[in-house]
Design a protein around this motif. Sequence first.
Motif, PDB file in Angstrom:
ATOM      1  N   SER A  15      51.246 -35.069 -11.539  1.00  0.00           N
ATOM      2  CA  SER A  15      51.987 -33.832 -11.792  1.00  0.00           C
ATOM      3  C   SER A  15      53.091 -33.649 -10.773  1.00  0.00           C
ATOM      4  N   ASN A  16      54.153 -32.970 -11.199  1.00  0.00           N
ATOM      5  CA  ASN A  16      55.274 -32.749 -10.284  1.00  0.00           C
ATOM      6  C   ASN A  16      55.419 -31.296  -9.845  1.00  0.00           C
ATOM      7  N   THR A  17      54.518 -30.413 -10.289  1.00  0.00           N
ATOM      8  CA  THR A  17      54.536 -29.026  -9.814  1.00  0.00           C
ATOM      9  C   THR A  17      53.096 -28.612  -9.498  1.00  0.00           C
ATOM     10  N   PRO A  18      52.920 -27.650  -8.610  1.00  0.00           N
ATOM     11  CA  PRO A  18      51.561 -27.184  -8.306  1.00  0.00           C
ATOM     12  C   PRO A  18      50.831 -26.638  -9.528  1.00  0.00           C
ATOM     13  N   LYS A  19      51.558 -25.907 -10.369  1.00  0.00           N
ATOM     14  CA  LYS A  19      50.937 -25.338 -11.563  1.00  0.00           C
ATOM     15  C   LYS A  19      50.453 -26.443 -12.499  1.00  0.00           C
ATOM     16  N   ALA A  20      51.291 -27.439 -12.733  1.00  0.00           N
ATOM     17  CA  ALA A  20      50.898 -28.564 -13.591  1.00  0.00           C
ATOM     18  C   ALA A  20      49.732 -29.332 -12.961  1.00  0.00           C
ATOM     19  N   ALA A  21      49.746 -29.457 -11.651  1.00  0.00           N
ATOM     20  CA  ALA A  21      48.655 -30.161 -10.959  1.00  0.00           C
ATOM     21  C   ALA A  21      47.335 -29.421 -11.131  1.00  0.00           C
ATOM     22  N   LEU A  22      47.366 -28.098 -11.079  1.00  0.00           N
ATOM     23  CA  LEU A  22      46.137 -27.325 -11.262  1.00  0.00           C
ATOM     24  C   LEU A  22      45.600 -27.468 -12.686  1.00  0.00           C
ATOM     25  N   VAL A  23      46.492 -27.492 -13.664  1.00  0.00           N
ATOM     26  CA  VAL A  23      46.054 -27.725 -15.038  1.00  0.00           C
ATOM     27  C   VAL A  23      45.423 -29.113 -15.135  1.00  0.00           C
ATOM     28  N   GLU A  24      46.065 -30.099 -14.540  1.00  0.00           N
ATOM     29  CA  GLU A  24      45.525 -31.465 -14.567  1.00  0.00           C
ATOM     30  C   GLU A  24      44.173 -31.550 -13.859  1.00  0.00           C
ATOM     31  N   LEU A  25      44.013 -30.810 -12.785  1.00  0.00           N
ATOM     32  CA  LEU A  25      42.714 -30.801 -12.092  1.00  0.00           C
ATOM     33  C   LEU A  25      41.619 -30.263 -13.008  1.00  0.00           C
ATOM     34  N   GLY A  26      41.923 -29.175 -13.713  1.00  0.00           N
ATOM     35  CA  GLY A  26      40.932 -28.607 -14.624  1.00  0.00           C
ATOM     36  C   GLY A  26      40.573 -29.558 -15.744  1.00  0.00           C
ATOM     37  N   LEU A  27      41.579 -30.205 -16.312  1.00  0.00           N
ATOM     38  CA  LEU A  27      41.328 -31.162 -17.390  1.00  0.00           C
ATOM     39  C   LEU A  27      40.579 -32.385 -16.875  1.00  0.00           C
ATOM     40  N   ALA A  28      40.932 -32.833 -15.679  1.00  0.00           N
ATOM     41  CA  ALA A  28      40.246 -33.986 -15.090  1.00  0.00           C
ATOM     42  C   ALA A  28      38.780 -33.657 -14.803  1.00  0.00           C
ATOM     43  N   TYR A  29      38.523 -32.444 -14.352  1.00  0.00           N
ATOM     44  CA  TYR A  29      37.139 -32.015 -14.103  1.00  0.00           C
ATOM     45  C   TYR A  29      36.334 -32.082 -15.406  1.00  0.00           C
ATOM     46  N   PHE A  30      36.902 -31.560 -16.473  1.00  0.00           N
ATOM     47  CA  PHE A  30      36.231 -31.584 -17.769  1.00  0.00           C
ATOM     48  C   PHE A  30      36.011 -33.013 -18.254  1.00  0.00           C
ATOM     49  N   ARG A  31      37.034 -33.830 -18.166  1.00  0.00           N
ATOM     50  CA  ARG A  31      36.915 -35.220 -18.626  1.00  0.00           C
ATOM     51  C   ARG A  31      35.896 -35.996 -17.802  1.00  0.00           C
ATOM     52  N   PHE A  32      35.867 -35.744 -16.506  1.00  0.00           N
ATOM     53  CA  PHE A  32      34.876 -36.413 -15.654  1.00  0.00           C
ATOM     54  C   PHE A  32      33.467 -35.992 -16.072  1.00  0.00           C
ATOM     55  N   ALA A  33      33.272 -34.693 -16.262  1.00  0.00           N
ATOM     56  CA  ALA A  33      31.954 -34.196 -16.669  1.00  0.00           C
ATOM     57  C   ALA A  33      31.550 -34.786 -18.017  1.00  0.00           C
ATOM     58  N   THR A  34      32.497 -34.874 -18.943  1.00  0.00           N
ATOM     59  CA  THR A  34      32.215 -35.436 -20.258  1.00  0.00           C
ATOM     60  C   THR A  34      31.838 -36.911 -20.167  1.00  0.00           C
ATOM     61  N   SER A  35      32.550 -37.640 -19.344  1.00  0.00           N
ATOM     62  CA  SER A  35      32.302 -39.080 -19.205  1.00  0.00           C
ATOM     63  C   SER A  35      31.073 -39.404 -18.358  1.00  0.00           C
ATOM     64  N   ASN A  36      30.653 -38.464 -17.564  1.00  0.00           N
ATOM     65  CA  ASN A  36      29.527 -38.687 -16.643  1.00  0.00           C
ATOM     66  C   ASN A  36      28.509 -37.564 -16.793  1.00  0.00           C
ATOM     67  N   LEU A  37      28.174 -37.254 -18.023  1.00  0.00           N
ATOM     68  CA  LEU A  37      27.361 -36.084 -18.324  1.00  0.00           C
ATOM     69  C   LEU A  37      26.033 -36.075 -17.571  1.00  0.00           C
ATOM     70  N   GLY A  38      25.339 -37.184 -17.554  1.00  0.00           N
ATOM     71  CA  GLY A  38      24.052 -37.222 -16.867  1.00  0.00           C
ATOM     72  C   GLY A  38      24.162 -36.907 -15.389  1.00  0.00           C
ATOM     73  N   ARG A  39      25.156 -37.494 -14.732  1.00  0.00           N
ATOM     74  CA  ARG A  39      25.330 -37.232 -13.297  1.00  0.00           C
ATOM     75  C   ARG A  39      25.856 -35.829 -13.052  1.00  0.00           C
ATOM     76  N   TRP A  40      26.690 -35.312 -13.960  1.00  0.00           N
ATOM     77  CA  TRP A  40      27.167 -33.938 -13.837  1.00  0.00           C
ATOM     78  C   TRP A  40      25.978 -32.980 -13.952  1.00  0.00           C
ATOM     79  N   GLU A  41      25.070 -33.266 -14.904  1.00  0.00           N
ATOM     80  CA  GLU A  41      23.857 -32.450 -15.053  1.00  0.00           C
ATOM     81  C   GLU A  41      22.971 -32.549 -13.810  1.00  0.00           C
TER      82      GLU A  41
END
Length: 187
Positions: A67-93
């Motif tokens: 991301s090239n702006t703080p706002k875009a970076a925060l959106v990307e962080l939220g999406l990355a958190y969700f994608r990580f949890a989805t891809s690693n559901l057992g460990r997230w649980e």
Amino acid sequence: MALNATKTIVEREGAAALSTRKIANEIGYTVGSLYLVFANLDDLIFQVNARTLSELAAELDRAAARSNTPKAALVELGLAYFRFATSNLGRWELIFGRGSPAANASPEWYRNRIPVLFDRVERLLVQLAPSRKPGEVALAARALWGGVHGICTLALTDKLGIAGLSDAEPLLTTLIETFLSGWMQRS
């Protein structure tokens, strides 16, 4: 070996299926041998969770770098958190689900890892509103995470449909952008 076996079991069967007996069987050792290395199952889980949090932190850093702006970076962080949890559901649980060790029972070395994750969000929030006091920034980072985490929890437990929604990512983006607009306006 025990940490890798724990990760394998959790990814294959879910966090609720984890036991010292399964871990020992997975690596061909006795349960007693696990207790020569780990104080108890919670100790082993904290070690696995620490590895998972390190992987999550690396994924968040990669997302923010795109991301090239703080706002875009925060959106990307939220999406990355969700994608990580989805891809690693057992460990997230294993970190957040039922059966995970109680937060108040966590060792200090583990508790010290958590603020480091919030630091990423706080640094970006400061860029958006440099006049905010550190306590306000810390509170905002945790409030934003609470919302993102809540959406992730609903999506990963198949309860997002209760609200008539099927896709968590637009909901996450809306939450983060709306939160930031309001938070920056109050600066």
